[in-house]
Design a protein around this motif. Sequence first.
Motif, PDB file in Angstrom:
ATOM      1  N   LEU A  33      19.613  52.502 -28.388  1.00 38.30           N
ATOM      2  CA  LEU A  33      18.524  53.444 -28.147  1.00 38.30           C
ATOM      3  C   LEU A  33      18.792  54.719 -28.940  1.00 38.30           C
ATOM      4  N   GLU A  34      17.815  55.102 -29.740  1.00 37.25           N
ATOM      5  CA  GLU A  34      17.944  56.287 -30.572  1.00 37.25           C
ATOM      6  C   GLU A  34      16.799  57.248 -30.278  1.00 37.25           C
ATOM      7  N   PRO A  35      17.051  58.558 -30.395  1.00 30.86           N
ATOM      8  CA  PRO A  35      15.990  59.545 -30.136  1.00 30.86           C
ATOM      9  C   PRO A  35      14.761  59.314 -31.006  1.00 30.86           C
ATOM     10  N   GLY A  36      13.590  59.359 -30.363  1.00 29.79           N
ATOM     11  CA  GLY A  36      12.343  59.211 -31.090  1.00 29.79           C
ATOM     12  C   GLY A  36      11.919  57.785 -31.355  1.00 29.79           C
ATOM     13  N   ARG A  37      12.765  56.827 -31.061  1.00 32.03           N
ATOM     14  CA  ARG A  37      12.428  55.421 -31.288  1.00 32.03           C
ATOM     15  C   ARG A  37      12.004  54.780 -29.979  1.00 32.03           C
ATOM     16  N   GLN A  38      10.846  54.152 -29.992  1.00 35.28           N
ATOM     17  CA  GLN A  38      10.328  53.516 -28.789  1.00 35.28           C
ATOM     18  C   GLN A  38      10.770  52.060 -28.746  1.00 35.28           C
ATOM     19  N   VAL A  39      11.289  51.645 -27.595  1.00 28.68           N
ATOM     20  CA  VAL A  39      11.825  50.295 -27.423  1.00 28.68           C
ATOM     21  C   VAL A  39      11.147  49.637 -26.228  1.00 28.68           C
ATOM     22  N   GLU A  40      10.744  48.373 -26.390  1.00 30.94           N
ATOM     23  CA  GLU A  40      10.192  47.623 -25.257  1.00 30.94           C
ATOM     24  C   GLU A  40      11.313  46.858 -24.579  1.00 30.94           C
ATOM     25  N   PHE A  41      11.371  46.945 -23.255  1.00 29.83           N
ATOM     26  CA  PHE A  41      12.405  46.236 -22.508  1.00 29.83           C
ATOM     27  C   PHE A  41      11.894  45.974 -21.100  1.00 29.83           C
ATOM     28  N   GLY A  42      11.926  44.721 -20.695  1.00 32.85           N
ATOM     29  CA  GLY A  42      11.524  44.378 -19.337  1.00 32.85           C
ATOM     30  C   GLY A  42      10.088  44.707 -19.004  1.00 32.85           C
ATOM     31  N   GLY A  43       9.211  44.703 -20.026  1.00 32.69           N
ATOM     32  CA  GLY A  43       7.813  45.013 -19.784  1.00 32.69           C
ATOM     33  C   GLY A  43       7.497  46.487 -19.790  1.00 32.69           C
ATOM     34  N   LEU A  44       8.481  47.331 -20.090  1.00 36.01           N
ATOM     35  CA  LEU A  44       8.262  48.778 -20.167  1.00 36.01           C
ATOM     36  C   LEU A  44       8.587  49.264 -21.570  1.00 36.01           C
ATOM     37  N   GLN A  45       7.969  50.364 -21.953  1.00 41.23           N
ATOM     38  CA  GLN A  45       8.256  51.013 -23.231  1.00 41.23           C
ATOM     39  C   GLN A  45       9.147  52.221 -22.953  1.00 41.23           C
ATOM     40  N   ILE A  46      10.309  52.259 -23.608  1.00 38.30           N
ATOM     41  CA  ILE A  46      11.280  53.322 -23.377  1.00 38.30           C
ATOM     42  C   ILE A  46      11.371  54.205 -24.609  1.00 38.30           C
ATOM     43  N   SER A  47      11.331  55.526 -24.413  1.00 34.27           N
ATOM     44  CA  SER A  47      11.454  56.472 -25.508  1.00 34.27           C
ATOM     45  C   SER A  47      12.469  57.542 -25.116  1.00 34.27           C
ATOM     46  N   LEU A  48      13.468  57.791 -25.978  1.00 26.96           N
ATOM     47  CA  LEU A  48      14.541  58.737 -25.685  1.00 26.96           C
ATOM     48  C   LEU A  48      14.317  60.068 -26.390  1.00 26.96           C
ATOM     49  N   HIS A  49      14.587  61.155 -25.670  1.00 24.22           N
ATOM     50  CA  HIS A  49      14.499  62.502 -26.234  1.00 24.22           C
ATOM     51  C   HIS A  49      15.746  63.273 -25.847  1.00 24.22           C
ATOM     52  N   SER A  50      16.185  64.149 -26.724  1.00 25.39           N
ATOM     53  CA  SER A  50      17.343  64.995 -26.437  1.00 25.39           C
ATOM     54  C   SER A  50      16.872  66.314 -25.858  1.00 25.39           C
ATOM     55  N   GLY A  51      17.556  66.765 -24.792  1.00 31.03           N
ATOM     56  CA  GLY A  51      17.174  68.027 -24.178  1.00 31.03           C
ATOM     57  C   GLY A  51      17.651  68.093 -22.752  1.00 31.03           C
ATOM     58  N   PRO A  52      17.311  69.161 -22.032  1.00 26.59           N
ATOM     59  CA  PRO A  52      17.725  69.279 -20.624  1.00 26.59           C
ATOM     60  C   PRO A  52      17.054  68.208 -19.780  1.00 26.59           C
ATOM     61  N   THR A  53      17.776  67.701 -18.812  1.00 25.22           N
ATOM     62  CA  THR A  53      17.243  66.643 -17.957  1.00 25.22           C
ATOM     63  C   THR A  53      16.894  67.189 -16.586  1.00 25.22           C
ATOM     64  N   SER A  54      16.183  66.384 -15.849  1.00 25.88           N
ATOM     65  CA  SER A  54      15.804  66.729 -14.480  1.00 25.88           C
ATOM     66  C   SER A  54      16.199  65.576 -13.584  1.00 25.88           C
ATOM     67  N   PRO A  55      16.607  65.854 -12.336  1.00 28.16           N
ATOM     68  CA  PRO A  55      16.928  64.761 -11.423  1.00 28.16           C
ATOM     69  C   PRO A  55      15.727  63.927 -11.032  1.00 28.16           C
ATOM     70  N   ASP A  56      14.528  64.376 -11.388  1.00 32.64           N
ATOM     71  CA  ASP A  56      13.330  63.592 -11.108  1.00 32.64           C
ATOM     72  C   ASP A  56      13.372  62.276 -11.888  1.00 32.64           C
ATOM     73  N   PRO A  57      13.068  61.140 -11.238  1.00 35.01           N
ATOM     74  CA  PRO A  57      13.139  59.854 -11.941  1.00 35.01           C
ATOM     75  C   PRO A  57      12.293  59.798 -13.198  1.00 35.01           C
ATOM     76  N   SER A  58      11.211  60.514 -13.280  1.00 35.80           N
ATOM     77  CA  SER A  58      10.300  60.525 -14.434  1.00 35.80           C
ATOM     78  C   SER A  58      10.020  59.122 -14.937  1.00 35.80           C
ATOM     79  N   ALA A  59       9.808  58.214 -13.999  1.00 35.36           N
ATOM     80  CA  ALA A  59       9.616  56.819 -14.394  1.00 35.36           C
ATOM     81  C   ALA A  59       8.516  56.158 -13.588  1.00 35.36           C
ATOM     82  N   GLU A  60       7.507  56.926 -13.222  1.00 40.26           N
ATOM     83  CA  GLU A  60       6.390  56.333 -12.506  1.00 40.26           C
ATOM     84  C   GLU A  60       5.659  55.371 -13.432  1.00 40.26           C
ATOM     85  N   THR A  61       5.520  54.126 -13.014  1.00 39.97           N
ATOM     86  CA  THR A  61       5.003  53.114 -13.926  1.00 39.97           C
ATOM     87  C   THR A  61       3.563  52.724 -13.652  1.00 39.97           C
ATOM     88  N   GLY A  62       2.910  53.391 -12.732  1.00 42.66           N
ATOM     89  CA  GLY A  62       1.506  53.068 -12.497  1.00 42.66           C
ATOM     90  C   GLY A  62       1.301  51.629 -12.085  1.00 42.66           C
TER      91      GLY A  62
END
Length: 207
Positions: free
Chosen positions: A95-124
């Motif tokens: 996984l590299e910053p700015g590159r979108q990857v499909e895995f397990g039916g989800l699209q994952i995109s990584l960004h560098s920066g401060p994080t939050s304990p919020d899951p930020s993964a609501e999948t609708g």
Amino acid sequence: TRQLLSDVMINGGLPVLRLRQLPVALLRRMIRDWGTARRGGPHSLKSSHLDAVETLLAPDRSGRQGGLPVHLVVVRVFDQLRFLEVIAPSVEVGLEPGRQVEFGGLQISLHSGPTSPDPSAETGGWAVAVQNVTSPPGLHTGLRIRARRTGDSLQPAGTRHRIKLKKLMIRHKIPVWRRDAWPVIVSAAEDRLGWVAGVGVSDEFAR
């Protein structure tokens, strides 16, 4: 049974209460017809498969599943039975910053920066969606996405203890039929869990 199947079906699912009222022979014939219709061809359901589906009609079986041939499962969703396709675990990828990857039916995109304990993964509703993951500047290199493994655990952000991933998935209501292919992000060197879709980031990532 085809007409009866059409009459009782609700949005592609079968109501549990109606199925319980059917004679066993008619019930099993309906399940076969339902499977054939859902798979678009001749069925190959064996008695063991039908037995597994029948057990889902018992009380308090919501969330349970029965395996079927050809990567299908029957899942009890509250008061309905539904056919769902099993998502096979994806091959582990970097996984590299700015590159979108499909895995397990989800699209994952990584960004560098401060994080939050919020899951930020609501999948609708667990449909395909872009999960924007952030990691501290020093941690965003050498990350990998993989499926869960036996013994995986995570120390959620803001906590002091590690918790088994299985328990976290139950707590956050990750559908049981998707857990084996569910994306987790780990450090490449030590294979430590840093983020899990729908669960959140580790304490290390949140610093």
